[in-house]
Design a protein around this motif. Sequence first.
Motif, mmCIF file in Angstrom:
data_model
loop_
_atom_site.group_PDB
_atom_site.id
_atom_site.type_symbol
_atom_site.label_atom_id
_atom_site.label_comp_id
_atom_site.label_asym_id
_atom_site.label_seq_id
_atom_site.Cartn_x
_atom_site.Cartn_y
_atom_site.Cartn_z
ATOM 1 N N PRO A 241 142.462 -1.941 -42.252
ATOM 2 C CA PRO A 241 143.651 -2.473 -41.586
ATOM 3 C C PRO A 241 144.924 -1.701 -41.937
ATOM 4 O O PRO A 241 144.956 -0.982 -42.934
ATOM 5 C CB PRO A 241 143.740 -3.913 -42.099
ATOM 6 C CG PRO A 241 142.877 -3.963 -43.312
ATOM 7 C CD PRO A 241 141.853 -2.899 -43.166
ATOM 8 N N THR A 242 145.945 -1.857 -41.110
ATOM 9 C CA THR A 242 147.246 -1.243 -41.384
ATOM 10 C C THR A 242 147.732 -1.682 -42.758
ATOM 11 O O THR A 242 147.615 -2.848 -43.114
ATOM 12 C CB THR A 242 148.271 -1.717 -40.337
ATOM 13 O OG1 THR A 242 147.689 -1.534 -39.057
ATOM 14 C CG2 THR A 242 149.555 -0.926 -40.419
ATOM 15 N N GLY A 243 148.258 -0.741 -43.494
ATOM 16 C CA GLY A 243 148.765 -1.096 -44.816
ATOM 17 C C GLY A 243 147.693 -1.101 -45.882
ATOM 18 O O GLY A 243 147.949 -1.448 -47.035
ATOM 19 N N SER A 244 146.450 -0.726 -45.514
ATOM 20 C CA SER A 244 145.376 -0.808 -46.507
ATOM 21 C C SER A 244 145.383 0.386 -47.455
ATOM 22 O O SER A 244 144.736 0.363 -48.482
ATOM 23 C CB SER A 244 144.026 -0.888 -45.796
ATOM 24 O OG SER A 244 143.839 0.245 -44.981
ATOM 25 N N GLY A 245 146.112 1.435 -47.095
ATOM 26 C CA GLY A 245 146.191 2.563 -48.017
ATOM 27 C C GLY A 245 145.757 3.886 -47.427
ATOM 28 O O GLY A 245 145.489 4.833 -48.147
ATOM 29 N N LYS A 246 145.712 3.945 -46.085
ATOM 30 C CA LYS A 246 145.332 5.206 -45.447
ATOM 31 C C LYS A 246 146.382 6.287 -45.714
ATOM 32 O O LYS A 246 146.043 7.418 -46.041
ATOM 33 C CB LYS A 246 145.168 5.004 -43.925
ATOM 34 C CG LYS A 246 143.870 4.300 -43.569
ATOM 35 C CD LYS A 246 143.700 4.199 -42.062
ATOM 36 C CE LYS A 246 144.326 2.918 -41.554
ATOM 37 N NZ LYS A 246 144.027 2.623 -40.154
ATOM 38 N N SER A 247 147.657 5.898 -45.579
ATOM 39 C CA SER A 247 148.727 6.876 -45.809
ATOM 40 C C SER A 247 148.698 7.382 -47.242
ATOM 41 O O SER A 247 148.936 8.547 -47.508
ATOM 42 C CB SER A 247 150.101 6.266 -45.570
ATOM 43 O OG SER A 247 150.171 5.710 -44.316
ATOM 44 N N ARG A 248 148.418 6.450 -48.150
ATOM 45 C CA ARG A 248 148.397 6.849 -49.565
ATOM 46 C C ARG A 248 147.285 7.872 -49.826
ATOM 47 O O ARG A 248 147.485 8.850 -50.538
ATOM 48 C CB ARG A 248 148.194 5.595 -50.430
ATOM 49 C CG ARG A 248 148.317 5.773 -51.927
ATOM 50 C CD ARG A 248 149.675 6.260 -52.361
ATOM 51 N NE ARG A 248 149.612 7.641 -52.759
ATOM 52 C CZ ARG A 248 150.672 8.419 -52.931
ATOM 53 N NH1 ARG A 248 151.875 7.968 -52.733
ATOM 54 N NH2 ARG A 248 150.538 9.654 -53.278
#
Lengths: 228, 335
Positions: free
Chosen positions: B118-125
Amino acid sequence: MNLVTISGPPSSGKTAVILKAAESLMKRGVKIGAVKFDCLHTDDDLAYEKAGIPVKKGLSGSLCPDHYFVSNIEAVTDWGIKENFDLLISESAGLCNRCSPYIKEIKAVCVIDNLSGINTPKKIGPMLRMADIIVITKGDIVSQAEREVFAAGVYAVNPSAIIMHINGLTGQGAFEFSTLLYDENTQIDTLKGKKLRFSMPSALCSYCLGETRIGESYQMGNVRKINL
Amino acid sequence: MSQQELLQYSPQQLLKIYPFLESFFAGQNWILKQNHQQKLIELLDQLDEEQQEDHAFDKADFIEQLHDFISQMEAFVGQKEKSVETLTVLPGNDKSGNPENFEQLIFKTKTITSIVGPTGSGKSRLLADIEWVAQADTPTLRKVLINNEKPDNSWRFSGNKKLVAQLSQNMNFVMDLSVQEFLELHAKSRMAANADVLIKRIIDAANELAGEKFLPETPITSLSGGQSRALMIADTALLSQSPVVLIDEIENAGIDRKKALKILTGEDKIVLMATHDPILALMADQRIVIKNGGIHKIIQTTEGEKAMLKQLEMADQKLQNLRARLRGGEVLAEA
């Protein structure tokens, strides 16, 4: 205390980048203060306050903003030291693209954005050319190719700087940037005797002194004519 | 060449020795107005204080930057960079500080990894960790290896060398140029050899991906959504120097997604794709599930899933055909 000067064209995302980086630093227990220099108006101090960062704001009003900066940065630094900050961030908008509020031996960051146009790196003078770190923002809305072309343009103007991409909305890259801002071993006690990296423009003509009338006979002092 | 030696040359001579200086000189307004046959040291001496002020110029600073630029560019052009074959992520912690449950996550060139969560799960990180070639010095404490070795810091700081190229739905072209001019500019900034051939290949590839063709003279800002995406993908595949490409969803309309991925993997890219579209997710060789800031699971695409992908593609093809017929003005079903 560490001092960092951050500057960049208006609306390039300076405050957003700083706030995201500050968030990471504050999590590490670094005590941060900020000062915002602007010309006529700013609400950015509210954004700092909301983030729990003590902030002072200085509006230059009728004075040249960078001259105003350099006449006040020493006192602001003293304030930061008195408040026991670990890191004081000075944010100022580069308004005429000629000046840079950078001080020798004080970390200097320039923030510019991908939307500002491919020739912008050439137009910005010492503010870009003399920065230690250059942050490029708004990369999330332009193509990969444009990001690469823009970064190459920045690099050609300042090959010595660290160039980073930060997304001011999501904060991607801000943590990494924050690790470059604060160094426990750096300690400054005063700015007295330190020097600007580059001289401010000389400007002393009748219009600096409030003249509003147009015409040869009203022009005095340091006046130069366009080559037509 | 030392800084002192550089001063003994004229801009013209320097350009002959180092053609890449063109971009550097272009950023130095004052030099454009000078006699290019004169030695730099003489040119610099002729500039009086007022002229220096006018160009916001500092002699010592200039010569230092010229020297930096040349030495960095020589390193960049001369050395045949060892290409990135594999990228390895070693586990760290999720947001709550629990260790991630995998031994190592390997990305190879020519392979596709989909990322779900989900959005905010840490993909960007995760992506930021890769971009920063994390060495247990980011909030997740992950480590990233390149070709199984601890990478050097230049991946972090160099403006010319970024590990990850990104493509997303929100990206647009903003420059006021034609496709041809735009690609020329990009090729120049990359100092690409035989740019003409490359540009033609990019335009052909993009036209093959996009449903509707465009010309080299078309302004990039007037390309349709599908054409823009196609050009971005072809350009990233053929002209971007970054070995890793992250794709943040590719829309279904106006672009052949399967071919798009093939172009990227065909150019030896490591492809990461954030998607919840089953067709895209199952095209990947593996997928990683992200949860609470950590990598929760690594799943190799199963045989069953690959069989399912075939069915999904058939259904998708059916939809595409209907779309094409609609566009052609046909009646899809009689009363």
